[in-house]
Structures are given as C-alpha cells and as structure tokens.
Design a protein around this motif. Structure first.
Motif, PDB file in Angstrom:
ATOM      1  N   GLU A  16       0.924  -1.132   0.072  1.00  0.00           N
ATOM      2  CA  GLU A  16       0.131   0.059   0.180  1.00  0.00           C
ATOM      3  C   GLU A  16       0.899   1.391   0.009  1.00  0.00           C
ATOM      4  O   GLU A  16       0.432   2.333   0.082  1.00  0.00           O
ATOM      5  N   LYS A  17       2.299   1.260   0.064  1.00  0.00           N
ATOM      6  CA  LYS A  17       3.063   2.281   0.280  1.00  0.00           C
ATOM      7  C   LYS A  17       3.759   2.735  -1.072  1.00  0.00           C
ATOM      8  O   LYS A  17       3.729   4.071  -1.166  1.00  0.00           O
ATOM      9  N   ALA A  18       4.132   1.990  -1.894  1.00  0.00           N
ATOM     10  CA  ALA A  18       4.844   2.266  -3.034  1.00  0.00           C
ATOM     11  C   ALA A  18       4.540   1.722  -4.343  1.00  0.00           C
ATOM     12  O   ALA A  18       4.076   0.465  -4.519  1.00  0.00           O
TER      13      ALA A  18
ATOM     14  N   ALA B 252       9.961   3.017  -5.473  1.00  0.00           N
ATOM     15  CA  ALA B 252      10.755   4.157  -4.696  1.00  0.00           C
ATOM     16  C   ALA B 252      12.061   4.388  -5.284  1.00  0.00           C
ATOM     17  O   ALA B 252      12.738   4.967  -4.951  1.00  0.00           O
ATOM     18  N   GLY B 253      11.977   4.024  -6.536  1.00  0.00           N
ATOM     19  CA  GLY B 253      13.282   4.530  -7.402  1.00  0.00           C
ATOM     20  C   GLY B 253      14.404   3.043  -7.679  1.00  0.00           C
ATOM     21  O   GLY B 253      13.790   2.066  -7.507  1.00  0.00           O
ATOM     22  N   ALA B 254      15.234   3.446  -8.548  1.00  0.00           N
ATOM     23  CA  ALA B 254      16.320   2.451  -8.744  1.00  0.00           C
ATOM     24  C   ALA B 254      16.974   2.225  -7.325  1.00  0.00           C
ATOM     25  O   ALA B 254      16.979   2.767  -6.365  1.00  0.00           O
ATOM     26  N   ASP B 255      17.482   0.877  -7.335  1.00  0.00           N
ATOM     27  CA  ASP B 255      17.989   0.455  -5.982  1.00  0.00           C
ATOM     28  C   ASP B 255      19.260   0.839  -5.729  1.00  0.00           C
ATOM     29  O   ASP B 255      20.450   0.301  -6.333  1.00  0.00           O
ATOM     30  N   ILE B 256      19.289   1.874  -4.950  1.00  0.00           N
ATOM     31  CA  ILE B 256      20.453   2.746  -4.538  1.00  0.00           C
ATOM     32  C   ILE B 256      21.483   1.655  -4.212  1.00  0.00           C
ATOM     33  O   ILE B 256      22.688   2.114  -4.362  1.00  0.00           O
ATOM     34  N   SER B 257      21.174   0.636  -3.347  1.00  0.00           N
ATOM     35  CA  SER B 257      22.418  -0.262  -2.869  1.00  0.00           C
ATOM     36  C   SER B 257      23.055  -0.760  -4.005  1.00  0.00           C
ATOM     37  O   SER B 257      24.285  -1.188  -3.716  1.00  0.00           O
TER      38      SER B 257
ATOM     39  N   ALA C 208       6.314   7.105  -6.129  1.00  0.00           N
ATOM     40  CA  ALA C 208       6.608   6.837  -7.707  1.00  0.00           C
ATOM     41  C   ALA C 208       7.953   8.113  -7.499  1.00  0.00           C
ATOM     42  O   ALA C 208       7.706   9.049  -7.822  1.00  0.00           O
ATOM     43  N   LEU C 209       9.228   7.238  -7.230  1.00  0.00           N
ATOM     44  CA  LEU C 209      10.392   8.299  -7.154  1.00  0.00           C
ATOM     45  C   LEU C 209      11.477   7.692  -7.826  1.00  0.00           C
ATOM     46  O   LEU C 209      11.527   6.704  -8.408  1.00  0.00           O
ATOM     47  N   GLY C 210      11.979   8.675  -8.504  1.00  0.00           N
ATOM     48  CA  GLY C 210      13.337   8.496  -9.225  1.00  0.00           C
ATOM     49  C   GLY C 210      13.163   7.643 -10.435  1.00  0.00           C
ATOM     50  O   GLY C 210      11.996   7.785 -11.133  1.00  0.00           O
TER      51      GLY C 210
ATOM     52  N   PRO D 155      14.211  12.609  -6.996  1.00  0.00           N
ATOM     53  CA  PRO D 155      15.001  12.982  -6.156  1.00  0.00           C
ATOM     54  C   PRO D 155      16.567  12.564  -6.286  1.00  0.00           C
ATOM     55  O   PRO D 155      17.417  12.995  -5.305  1.00  0.00           O
ATOM     56  N   GLU D 156      17.028  12.396  -7.632  1.00  0.00           N
ATOM     57  CA  GLU D 156      18.305  11.976  -7.928  1.00  0.00           C
ATOM     58  C   GLU D 156      19.320  13.102  -7.300  1.00  0.00           C
ATOM     59  O   GLU D 156      20.174  12.713  -6.807  1.00  0.00           O
ATOM     60  N   VAL D 157      19.128  14.401  -7.588  1.00  0.00           N
ATOM     61  CA  VAL D 157      20.257  15.336  -7.193  1.00  0.00           C
ATOM     62  C   VAL D 157      20.290  15.344  -5.799  1.00  0.00           C
ATOM     63  O   VAL D 157      21.506  15.866  -5.344  1.00  0.00           O
ATOM     64  N   SER D 158      19.528  14.823  -4.968  1.00  0.00           N
ATOM     65  CA  SER D 158      19.830  14.905  -3.453  1.00  0.00           C
ATOM     66  C   SER D 158      20.896  13.728  -3.235  1.00  0.00           C
ATOM     67  O   SER D 158      21.308  13.513  -2.004  1.00  0.00           O
ATOM     68  N   LEU D 159      20.941  12.957  -4.222  1.00  0.00           N
ATOM     69  CA  LEU D 159      21.884  11.833  -3.973  1.00  0.00           C
ATOM     70  C   LEU D 159      23.200  12.204  -4.701  1.00  0.00           C
ATOM     71  O   LEU D 159      24.120  11.305  -5.043  1.00  0.00           O
ATOM     72  N   GLY D 160      23.293  13.182  -5.396  1.00  0.00           N
ATOM     73  CA  GLY D 160      24.421  13.538  -6.115  1.00  0.00           C
ATOM     74  C   GLY D 160      24.533  12.907  -7.553  1.00  0.00           C
ATOM     75  O   GLY D 160      25.698  13.101  -8.254  1.00  0.00           O
TER      76      GLY D 160
END
Ligand code: COA
Length: 260
Positions: A59-61, A64-69, A109-111, A134-139
């Motif tokens: 119910e949440k997402a 939430a983006g590409a897998d940052i890890s 629905a992010l990144g 939100p990518e620029v917040s990750l550089g």
C-alpha cells in the motif's frame, strides 16, 4: 515463465504486472528491470492481451526508485552502462510498445519509479501517491529518461523545479500539472484503471498501435511526426479493423475488431 520480483495476472484481455518487492518499496534492481523487460515483451507478443497495467505491490509504493544499494559504488563507466541498458531494455521499450500500457501509481513513485511510470502511455494515481525525481539529493541525475519525459509531460519550468528541488508532489498536484490523468482512492485505483482499459479495448488494436507510433514521433527529433502520422494513417486502410470499423458504423452495429 517464472519471475522472482514481479507478478503477472491476465484477465479478459488485460494483463497486470505487479512489481513485488514491497519490503524494499519495489525499488528497481537489476533483476527486476530484466524481468520487467521480459514480461513486457511476452505480453506484447500475446495477441489476447489488449492492455497492460503496471503497478506496485503493497500500500506504500509504486516504485521508490532505482535500487540505491546496487549502484552506490559504481564507476562513471558503470553508471553510463546502467542508464543506457535500462533505457534501451525497459523504459524506451515500454514507451514504444504497440499494446497500451497504463501505470497505476499506488504510492511513492520516485526516481526510477516515476521514470518508469512516465515511460507508460499514461498514468492514474491513488490519492496517497507522491511523485518526484530526488536524484540530485543523491548527487546524481535521473538516468532512465526523467530529464526528457518530465518536461514533455509537465513543461520545462515545472520539470526544472521538480528536478532541482528533488521534492515530491502530491497526486492532486501531479494531476494539475498533467503528470497523471486521474486521481482516486487507493481502494478504487485498479477498478478505475480497468474501466479505462475496457474503453480502450472496444477500439481497434491495430489503429491504437498506429496512434501510439504517431504520437511518440512527436517527441523523437529524428522523425517528422506529421509524416509518420500520414504514413500510419494510410497503413490503416489496408487493415481488416478499418474495414470492420467503417462497415460496422454504416451498418449501425458495434464493431468486432480482430487486431490486424
Ligand atoms: N533503493 C534501495 N532501497 C530502497 C529504496 C531505493 N530507492 N527506497 C526504499 N528502499 C528500502 C529502504 O532502504 C528500506 O529498506 P530496509 O528496511 O532494509 O532498511 C525499505 O525500502 C523501506 O524504506 P524506508 O526508507 O524505511 O521507508 P520510509 O517510509 O521511511 O521512507 C521513502 C520512504 C520513499 C521516502 C524512502 O524510502 C526514500 O527516500 N527512498 C529513496 C528514494 C529515492 O531517492 N529514490 C531515487 C533513487 S535514484
């Protein structure tokens, strides 16, 4: 075919793909991208499937983006390959499918998640959804087509603001700026998407495929969209669906389209 990270349900000509990593908010890792690409290819080749719905589990997402890890330690070369492969294999592939694809955005629905939704032909969201790049917040910057498709949908100024602030907008605001077409409650999201899919399914699949191609040509600088439209329009005249559609109209009955 068995998949580890996605679920596929087929019902009355509508296929629903659900990205199924809810514990990671359906973040897109390498295997999910590969499986999605295979699933879309398989469904595009299934003549019984007339509309594809893409959503996220839980119910949440939505995603939430590409897998940052997975990419936190990448070199520039690896980063470039990640973006290029993803765009070719999945994002551009979805955009150019002949089968209509609707994103049912059921939460964040992010990144890469918003980029995935933007590569679908259109989007419908639940009222709890939040969207942003939100990518620029990750550089880093959006790498799955976000810098191109967001301005196409919401205009350059709004896209610049969203990308630079890395902020999220609500479903209502996303509708106001043209990023999504409808907002509804989370409980009613899939029903609304199915209702719209059923309207699409009353029409000629071969004509819809031609229309997708012509609309997409508007955003492809290597093509003259008007010329693509003229040729696609002419091609329709050779199809059984065109004969059926026009004959049914003249005979005052509903058409029965075969899709070729
Ligand atoms: N990549 C990898 N893992 C992700 C992820 C992502 N993009 N987004 C969420 N997750 C994981 C979290 O690491 C967490 O895993 P854990 O339980 O093993 O620690 C799990 O999903 C739940 O996320 P969490 O952050 O605890 O949920 P929250 O409700 O507090 O926050 C978000 C939700 C969406 C605001 C937050 O997860 C977030 O900011 N995610 C990253 C968004 C982003 O920058 N995407 C662009 C990537 S290019």
């Amino acid at each position: 075919m068995n998949f580890d990270t996605i679920l596929i349900d087929k019902n009355d000509g509508i296929a629903t793909i659900t990205i199924n990593r809810p514990q990671k908010l359906n973040a897109l890792n390498e295997i999910t991208i590969l499986e999605l690409s295979k699933a879309f290819e398989m469904l595009e080749n299934d003549r019984k499937i007339r509309v594809i719905v893409l959503t996220g589990s839980g119910e949440k997402a939505f995603v939430a983006g590409a897998d940052i890890s997975e990419f936190a330690n990448f070199t520039p070369g690896e980063g470039e390959i990640l973006a290029r492969k993803g765009q070719e294999m999945l994002f551009n592939f979805i955009e150019n499918l002949s089968t209509p694809v609707i994103a049912a955005i059921n939460g964040f629905a992010l990144g890469g998640g918003l980029e995935l939704a933007m590569s679908c032909h259109f989007r419908i969201a639940s009222d709890n959804a939040k969207m942003g790049l939100p990518e620029v917040s990750l550089g880093v910057i959006p790498g799955y087509g976000g810098t191109q498709r967001l301005p196409q949908l919401v205009g350059k100024g709004k896209a610049m603001e969203m990308i630079m602030t890395a902020g999220m907008i609500s479903a209502e605001e996303a509708k106001e700026v043209g990023l999504i077409n409808h907002v509804t409650s989370q409980e009613q999201l899939i029903d609304l998407v199915i209702t719209i899919a059923q309207k699409i399914m009353k029409n000629s699949p071969v004509a819809i495929a031609a229309a997708i191609k012509a609309v997409n040509a508007n955003f492809d600088f290597s093509k003259n969209g008007f010329e693509v439209e003229i040729e696609a329009f002419g091609d329709c005249f050779s199809t059984n669906d065109f004969k059926e559609g026009t004959t049914a109209f003249l005979e005052k009955r509903k058409p029965d389209f075969v899709g070729f």
